[in-house]
Design an enzyme around this catalytic site. Sequence first.
Site, mmCIF file in Angstrom:
data_model
loop_
_atom_site.group_PDB
_atom_site.id
_atom_site.type_symbol
_atom_site.label_atom_id
_atom_site.label_comp_id
_atom_site.label_asym_id
_atom_site.label_seq_id
_atom_site.Cartn_x
_atom_site.Cartn_y
_atom_site.Cartn_z
ATOM 1 C CG ASP A 1 -1.976 0.868 1.256
ATOM 2 O OD1 ASP A 1 -2.708 0.844 0.259
ATOM 3 O OD2 ASP A 1 -2.139 1.632 2.231
ATOM 4 C CG ASP B 1 8.218 12.017 11.649
ATOM 5 O OD1 ASP B 1 7.308 12.572 10.988
ATOM 6 O OD2 ASP B 1 8.151 11.868 12.876
ATOM 7 C CG HIS B 2 4.478 11.377 6.576
ATOM 8 N ND1 HIS B 2 4.077 10.633 7.650
ATOM 9 C CD2 HIS B 2 3.412 12.144 6.237
ATOM 10 C CE1 HIS B 2 2.823 10.939 7.950
ATOM 11 N NE2 HIS B 2 2.388 11.848 7.105
ATOM 12 C CG HIS C 1 3.853 12.236 12.688
ATOM 13 N ND1 HIS C 1 4.932 11.766 11.977
ATOM 14 C CD2 HIS C 1 2.827 11.391 12.395
ATOM 15 C CE1 HIS C 1 4.567 10.688 11.282
ATOM 16 N NE2 HIS C 1 3.300 10.436 11.525
ATOM 17 C CE LYS D 1 -4.568 15.473 7.570
ATOM 18 N NZ LYS D 1 -3.821 14.501 8.332
HETATM 19 C C1 BG6 Z 1 0.675 8.364 9.894
HETATM 20 C C2 BG6 Z 1 -0.207 7.637 10.870
HETATM 21 O O1 BG6 Z 1 2.005 8.349 10.332
HETATM 22 O O2 BG6 Z 1 0.232 9.696 9.762
HETATM 23 C C3 BG6 Z 1 -1.664 7.709 10.448
HETATM 24 O O3 BG6 Z 1 0.192 6.279 10.960
HETATM 25 C C4 BG6 Z 1 -2.080 9.132 10.198
HETATM 26 O O4 BG6 Z 1 -2.505 7.121 11.433
HETATM 27 C C5 BG6 Z 1 -1.089 9.823 9.273
HETATM 28 O O5 BG6 Z 1 -3.355 9.127 9.611
HETATM 29 C C6 BG6 Z 1 -1.395 11.307 9.150
HETATM 30 O O6 BG6 Z 1 -0.545 11.874 8.178
HETATM 31 P P1 BG6 Z 1 -1.000 13.096 7.301
HETATM 32 O O7 BG6 Z 1 0.163 13.403 6.444
HETATM 33 O O8 BG6 Z 1 -2.210 12.655 6.542
HETATM 34 O O9 BG6 Z 1 -1.341 14.188 8.262
#
Ligand code: BG6
Length: 477
Positions: free
Chosen positions: A16, A177-178, A240, A343
């Site tokens: 995925d 860590d995106h 994060h 969000k």
């Molecule tokens: C991920 C988490 O690291 O970050 C998810 O595992 C979460 O649960 C997601 O939904 C949120 O990332 P973003 O970039 O959509 O804010």
Amino acid sequence: VKEKSAIFIIFGGSGDLAHRKLYPSLFRLYKSGFLKDHFAVIGTARRPWSDDYFRETVITSLKDYFDDDEDVMKEFAKHFYYQSHDVNDSEHYIALKNLAAKLDDQFDCGHNRVYYMAIAPRFFGTVAEHINSEGLKTSGYNRLVIEKPFGRDLDSACELNGNISKAFPEDDIYRIDHYLGKEMVQDIPHIRANNPTFEKAMNNKYVSNIQVTLAESLGVEDRGGYYETAGVLRDMVQNHIMQIIGAVASDEPDATDAKVIHQHKCDLFGSLKELTPEQVDKSFVRGQYDTDKLGEKKSYREEDKVASDSEIETFTAGKIEFESKRWSGVPFYVRSGKRLPDKQSRVDIVFNDKVADLGIRANTVVTLLIEQIDGQSILINGINYKDSGQDFIKFPEEAEFNHAREAYESLIIDILSGNRVHFTLWDELRSTWKYIDTIRERWDSQTPEFPNYISGTMGPDAAEMLLERDGNTWIWD
Ligand code: BG6
């Protein structure tokens, strides 16, 4: 744009993450010229796919995100190869090594390798060790990219780190860590460095409190299995939220050297004020979502692969403090949850009345908007000055803000360029896990009254009270 050359070996190439994030990002890099002729992608996974079938799956995913001509996608997909792979089978690594060598000749990739772990975390160590022991490393660079979760507590993170560091030196490990790939998170240090008055006010003399909110409107969707082993504290706070705090609160925001930047972040996390178990009860709130007001949505306990008596938290709010010259006494209120009204990812910096001495209106709030999804549109990179009536802070003029770049795209460019600034170091993780473990252990010793908030609301009332007790309120509510 200078073209980069490398062979990507993606473990979990049928998964995925690869299809939703990596392939679209690689395609963007292809379209912008970062990747051109001298790259190849080897996808590996257990199932026996042909190269052609793999390419088809890649193209199908790309179509979800792009409306480019299929011919462009096909040209791109010609760089993709598939190798069926059992992570425990040494022979398979030899096959991988040979394929990579062949493609390196074919595409002239400069013997550079990016080993990308997009697989289940329990395989990270095994794969890293085999890459080393089966001699996959080449004379070019050999960079190991690790997705989260990096452990589920300090002990497991230590074990994992021990395993991978036997196979790769720290300088070649890129822990993702995106959030560190998101533009605003990257811009925060620049904004601080380029706005002297703002930076001058960033300490316990002028800051009343700092609030970090990562709110999501979705529930766990199809990730119940994983989420049951995590919860929001591990899923969002340990990584994060802590990294965002790192960008907001570390010393010397104008530093450019990766080692210096990391040192300041390590120092910051090293100064996290430890909590006693009793303080956990006062400083951290947890919650789990129930159905919505109309009773239409599933409660967390009704989600797929979730236990009907699950004690996993889908919401947390807490007060983090530091013991340092700069930040002692300033509460960092953090909050994250699923099934909240919107969000939204943001930082609110609330100044006290002394900032007037610096020429900033008393009690100004600076909001750094990391991301907000409003209907279909995504707004990133915003600064608001609520009630300030003045523009005392600006984006640095010399910086280029490319609102279109995705987090993964920017992180992949960094990996290909050997820039480790936006990746997490082991020492940072050690401090943050230690902090999180204290909370987790306390929670595990008590039985929560779940579910305790209605989907679509701001979480349990206790999250409001946490701030009210200190005479503060959430800026975003
Ligand atoms: C991920 C988490 O690291 O970050 C998810 O595992 C979460 O649960 C997601 O939904 C949120 O990332 P973003 O970039 O959509 O804010």
